[in-house]
Write a protein that holds these residues in place. Structure first.
Motif, PDB file in Angstrom:
ATOM      1  N   SER A   1      25.074   7.006  32.356  1.00 24.54           N
ATOM      2  CA  SER A   1      25.696   8.059  33.141  1.00 24.54           C
ATOM      3  C   SER A   1      27.033   8.387  32.486  1.00 24.54           C
ATOM      4  O   SER A   1      27.439   7.723  31.536  1.00 24.54           O
ATOM      5  CB  SER A   1      25.953   7.537  34.560  1.00 24.54           C
ATOM      6  N   VAL A   2      27.721   9.395  33.017  1.00 27.96           N
ATOM      7  CA  VAL A   2      29.053   9.731  32.512  1.00 27.96           C
ATOM      8  C   VAL A   2      29.922   8.470  32.463  1.00 27.96           C
ATOM      9  O   VAL A   2      30.572   8.167  31.468  1.00 27.96           O
ATOM     10  CB  VAL A   2      29.723  10.792  33.420  1.00 27.96           C
ATOM     11  N   GLN A   3      29.915   7.718  33.576  1.00 26.63           N
ATOM     12  CA  GLN A   3      30.776   6.530  33.667  1.00 26.63           C
ATOM     13  C   GLN A   3      30.391   5.483  32.631  1.00 26.63           C
ATOM     14  O   GLN A   3      31.263   4.848  32.035  1.00 26.63           O
ATOM     15  CB  GLN A   3      30.674   5.907  35.069  1.00 26.63           C
ATOM     16  N   VAL A   4      29.090   5.287  32.439  1.00 26.84           N
ATOM     17  CA  VAL A   4      28.640   4.299  31.440  1.00 26.84           C
ATOM     18  C   VAL A   4      29.052   4.764  30.045  1.00 26.84           C
ATOM     19  O   VAL A   4      29.588   3.987  29.255  1.00 26.84           O
ATOM     20  CB  VAL A   4      27.105   4.081  31.528  1.00 26.84           C
TER      21      VAL A   4
ATOM     22  N   ALA B   1      36.138   9.141  34.225  1.00 24.71           N
ATOM     23  CA  ALA B   1      35.415   8.368  35.240  1.00 24.71           C
ATOM     24  C   ALA B   1      34.832   7.105  34.603  1.00 24.71           C
ATOM     25  O   ALA B   1      34.127   7.190  33.593  1.00 24.71           O
ATOM     26  CB  ALA B   1      34.304   9.223  35.836  1.00 24.71           C
ATOM     27  N   VAL B   2      35.138   5.962  35.186  1.00 23.29           N
ATOM     28  CA  VAL B   2      34.586   4.681  34.707  1.00 23.29           C
ATOM     29  C   VAL B   2      34.201   3.832  35.928  1.00 23.29           C
ATOM     30  O   VAL B   2      34.530   4.177  37.065  1.00 23.29           O
ATOM     31  CB  VAL B   2      35.587   3.882  33.825  1.00 23.29           C
ATOM     32  N   LEU B   3      33.531   2.730  35.638  1.00 19.47           N
ATOM     33  CA  LEU B   3      33.060   1.849  36.705  1.00 19.47           C
ATOM     34  C   LEU B   3      33.938   0.607  36.773  1.00 19.47           C
ATOM     35  O   LEU B   3      33.970  -0.195  35.840  1.00 19.47           O
ATOM     36  CB  LEU B   3      31.609   1.450  36.412  1.00 19.47           C
TER      37      LEU B   3
ATOM     38  N   MET C   1      32.506  -2.975  36.175  1.00 23.20           N
ATOM     39  CA  MET C   1      32.066  -3.378  34.839  1.00 23.20           C
ATOM     40  C   MET C   1      33.239  -3.632  33.902  1.00 23.20           C
ATOM     41  O   MET C   1      33.040  -3.823  32.710  1.00 23.20           O
ATOM     42  CB  MET C   1      31.219  -2.263  34.211  1.00 23.20           C
TER      43      MET C   1
ATOM     44  N   GLY D   1      31.475  -3.752  27.330  1.00 16.91           N
ATOM     45  CA  GLY D   1      31.036  -4.671  28.384  1.00 16.91           C
ATOM     46  C   GLY D   1      29.856  -4.202  29.217  1.00 16.91           C
ATOM     47  O   GLY D   1      29.413  -4.924  30.110  1.00 16.91           O
ATOM     48  N   THR D   2      29.315  -3.022  28.953  1.00 15.93           N
ATOM     49  CA  THR D   2      28.265  -2.515  29.849  1.00 15.93           C
ATOM     50  C   THR D   2      26.938  -3.250  29.684  1.00 15.93           C
ATOM     51  O   THR D   2      26.088  -3.196  30.562  1.00 15.93           O
ATOM     52  CB  THR D   2      28.038  -0.998  29.684  1.00 15.93           C
TER      53      THR D   2
ATOM     54  N   LYS E   1      38.737  -4.779  21.699  1.00 18.28           N
ATOM     55  CA  LYS E   1      39.210  -3.415  21.959  1.00 18.28           C
ATOM     56  C   LYS E   1      40.665  -3.151  21.566  1.00 18.28           C
ATOM     57  O   LYS E   1      41.070  -2.005  21.474  1.00 18.28           O
ATOM     58  CB  LYS E   1      38.996  -3.062  23.438  1.00 18.28           C
TER      59      LYS E   1
ATOM     60  N   GLY F   1      25.281   9.473  37.751  1.00 16.95           N
ATOM     61  CA  GLY F   1      25.600   8.047  37.873  1.00 16.95           C
ATOM     62  C   GLY F   1      26.100   7.643  39.249  1.00 16.95           C
ATOM     63  O   GLY F   1      26.510   6.499  39.446  1.00 16.95           O
TER      64      GLY F   1
ATOM     65  N   TYR G   1      26.338  15.685  35.795  1.00 17.78           N
ATOM     66  CA  TYR G   1      27.579  14.908  35.756  1.00 17.78           C
ATOM     67  C   TYR G   1      27.584  13.820  36.826  1.00 17.78           C
ATOM     68  O   TYR G   1      28.124  12.732  36.618  1.00 17.78           O
ATOM     69  CB  TYR G   1      28.783  15.838  35.955  1.00 17.78           C
TER      70      TYR G   1
ATOM     71  N   ASN H   1      31.531   6.568  29.203  1.00 14.78           N
ATOM     72  CA  ASN H   1      32.979   6.450  29.016  1.00 14.78           C
ATOM     73  C   ASN H   1      33.412   5.014  28.727  1.00 14.78           C
ATOM     74  O   ASN H   1      34.509   4.786  28.231  1.00 14.78           O
ATOM     75  CB  ASN H   1      33.721   6.945  30.260  1.00 14.78           C
ATOM     76  N   LEU H   2      32.577   4.052  29.075  1.00 16.02           N
ATOM     77  CA  LEU H   2      32.914   2.649  28.809  1.00 16.02           C
ATOM     78  C   LEU H   2      32.211   2.120  27.560  1.00 16.02           C
ATOM     79  O   LEU H   2      32.785   1.366  26.776  1.00 16.02           O
ATOM     80  CB  LEU H   2      32.499   1.765  30.001  1.00 16.02           C
TER      81      LEU H   2
ATOM     82  N   ALA I   1      33.001  -5.664  23.855  1.00 22.95           N
ATOM     83  CA  ALA I   1      33.481  -4.305  23.550  1.00 22.95           C
ATOM     84  C   ALA I   1      33.557  -3.584  24.900  1.00 22.95           C
ATOM     85  O   ALA I   1      34.380  -3.947  25.733  1.00 22.95           O
ATOM     86  CB  ALA I   1      32.564  -3.634  22.546  1.00 22.95           C
TER      87      ALA I   1
END
Ligand SMILES: Cc1cc2nc3c(=O)[nH]c(=O)nc-3n(C[C@H](O)[C@H](O)[C@H](O)COP(=O)(O)OP(=O)(O)OC[C@H]3O[C@@H](n4cnc5c(N)ncnc54)[C@H](O)[C@@H]3O)c2cc1C
Ligand code: FES
Ligand code: FES
Lengths: 154, 294
Positions: free
Chosen positions: B112-115, A55-57, A60, B43-44, B64, A130, A127, B117-118, B41
């Motif tokens: 968060s999970v998403q943050v 899962a990513v945004l 961003m 980008g967050t 990257k 976010g 989980y 992961n980035l 990198a």
């Protein structure tokens, strides 16, 4: 810049500017408008997609950073008109009100259940931290995830 | 928190884009472009700043594509963590969970999970926020930053890495390639805590504490703080005071008071100095009480 992305299982080529955000590519070029533009700064999760299963945004990320990778959006889940068990569970449990947050929640749920098919409530809430919903109050969303987990094992 | 209504968060300004595939190529580019270039990198941090207009780089150097800067590897000296390693990879690393609990606790709550992961670990550090969660843990773990630039490689201990809010020792033309954690701190007890206004918000105050205990006696201890000074900081005097002491109640009380008077908070909109000193006292109390147990 020419890039190739596997979108929901299909290889597709795009020509993008370096400053194109992945979210704009998905919504404007691919016309996949299930993925939503919420805050635009990483805080709401409405733009959640899966990048190689994580899962990513999309708000961003530069589109060029998806080059050579797989991107899954909410449109890729159903099998024709048959909803994916996660989608069905969100409907069945009343976890959708205005629906703006729903695609993001569903994609986060997919990532969670692919990694952990048996999450407990605390794990689900952590989980999905976010993803923000202004309507439902989360109780039914947690139920939907639990219900989907059961259905996906059947 | 940015005022999102004043900005269009849907688009980024135009920039020249570079994606070097080796460290040498990246260094050459960064040197040539000088102050006009910004490293991208995960980008967050950077993309948020570009959206709110606080950063408007003419050249983006996306690092990257450079192989070899990602991963958590054991070496004879300890742990090597590539700068591009995702925060989620640190969270999922077995050796970090088992041997470096203070780092594990710090990274698992970032965003968060998403943050996670980035976001890359190098970005968390180079962004140089006094609240950067992994940075506080690395400072406690006596970690070393590995930097490569036009003049070759250099190593900088975390205690010397941050020079101010948003500022580090990294000069034009240089980049962080990785972080090493010495084997000496493996298996130490860890305690990590932060107070934020809400989850996902940046920390108002945080503490990373790690200690080598022998019975109830402190053999070694490290105390690193977030958001109590312009940069992440250690309270060496409290560490010195505690070394060799048995963690009895009166010692814990004294250490907590000493910590409260040693941090250097400034009154800001976010929270006040006296509040942070009170919280710091509580943090030390809790950390040492846990270390004293078993
Ligand atoms: C919703 C949200 C929640 C967040 N929550 C937290 C949190 O709880 N705790 C926390 O600590 N942070 C948090 N952050 C901040 C951010 O996610 C982290 O700091 C992240 O680790 C930054 O890494 P990145 O790879 O995304 O950095 P980028 O944005 O790519 O880069 C950050 C800065 O570092 C520089 N840089 C990056 N890599 C290098 C390198 N190898 N060498 C030299 N310079 C480099 C860039 O030029 C830039 O100035 C949050 C961010 C968001 C959007
Ligand atoms: S739109 Fe991406 S996180 Fe809100
Ligand atoms: S259903 Fe409206 S925001 Fe979640």
């Amino acid at each position: 810049m020419k890039i190739t992305i596997n979108v929901n299982g299909k290889q597709q080529r795009f020509d993008v500017e370096p400053n194109t955000l992945l979210l704009n590519l998905i919504r404007d070029e691919m016309s996949l408008t299930g993925t939503k533009y919420g805050c635009g700064i990483g805080e709401c999760g409405a733009c959640t997609v899966l990048l190689d299963g994580d899962a990513v945004l999309a708000c961003m990320m530069l589109a060029v950073d998806a080059d050579g990778h797989r991107v899954d959006t909410v449109e890729g889940l159903s099998d024709g008109n048959k909803l994916h068990p996660i989608q069905q569970a969100y409907l069945d449990e009343g976890a959708v009100q205005c629906g703006f947050c729903t695609p993001g929640f569903i994609m986060s749920t997919k990532a969670l259940l692919d990694k952990n098919p048996n999450p407990n409530e605390a794990e689900i809430r952590e989980y999905l931290n976010g993803n923000i919903c202004r309507c439902t109050g989360y109780v039914n969303i947690v139920k939907a995830v639990q219900c989907a987990a059961v259905k996906m094992k059947e | 928190m940015m005022d999102i209504n004043k900005h269009n968060t849907h688009i980024l300004h135009r920039f020249e884009y570079h994606a070097p595939v080796t460290v040498t190529e990246a260094v050459k580019l960064l040197k040539e472009l000088g102050s006009e270039a910004t490293i991208l990198a995960g980008g967050t941090d950077l993309i948020v700043k570009m959206k709110d207009g606080s950063e408007r780089p003419r050249h983006i150097v996306n690092i990257k594509q450079i192989p070899g800067l990602r991963g958590v590897n054991e070496t004879p000296e300890g742990l090597w963590i590539g700068a591009l390693t995702k925060i989620s990879e640190l969270e999922n690393s077995r050796v970090i969970k088992e041997k470096l609990p203070v780092l594990y606790e710090a990274v698992r709550v970032i965003g968060s999970v998403q943050v996670r992961n980035l976001a890359s670990v190098g970005g968390n550090i180079c962004n140089a926020s006094p609240a950067a969660d992994s940075a506080i843990a690395f400072l406690a773990l006596d970690a070393v930053a590995h930097i490569t630039g036009p003049d070759g490689d250099r190593k900088v201990p975390f205690g010397e890495f941050f020079t101010g809010p948003g500022r580090t020792v990294i000069k034009e033309g240089e980049l962080l390639t990785g972080i090493s954690v010495p084997r000496d701190v493996y298996g130490w007890k860890g305690y990590w805590v932060r107070v934020a206004r809400a989850s996902m918000d940046i920390a108002t105050i945080s503490l990373a504490a790690t200690a080598k205990m022998d019975g109830g006696v402190v053999k070694e201890i490290r105390l690193a703080w977030g958001t109590v000074a312009p940069t992440p900081m250690r309270t060496d005097n409290v560490e010195d005071y505690l070394r060799g002491k048995k963690l009895e109640q009166n010692i814990i009380e004294k250490a907590a008071s000493l910590a409260a008077s040693s941090i250097k908070p400034r009154d800001s909109g976010r929270s006040t100095g006296p509040y942070k000193r009170k919280v710091a006292k509580g943090f030390i109390h809790e950390a040492l009480t846990r270390f004293a147990e078993a």
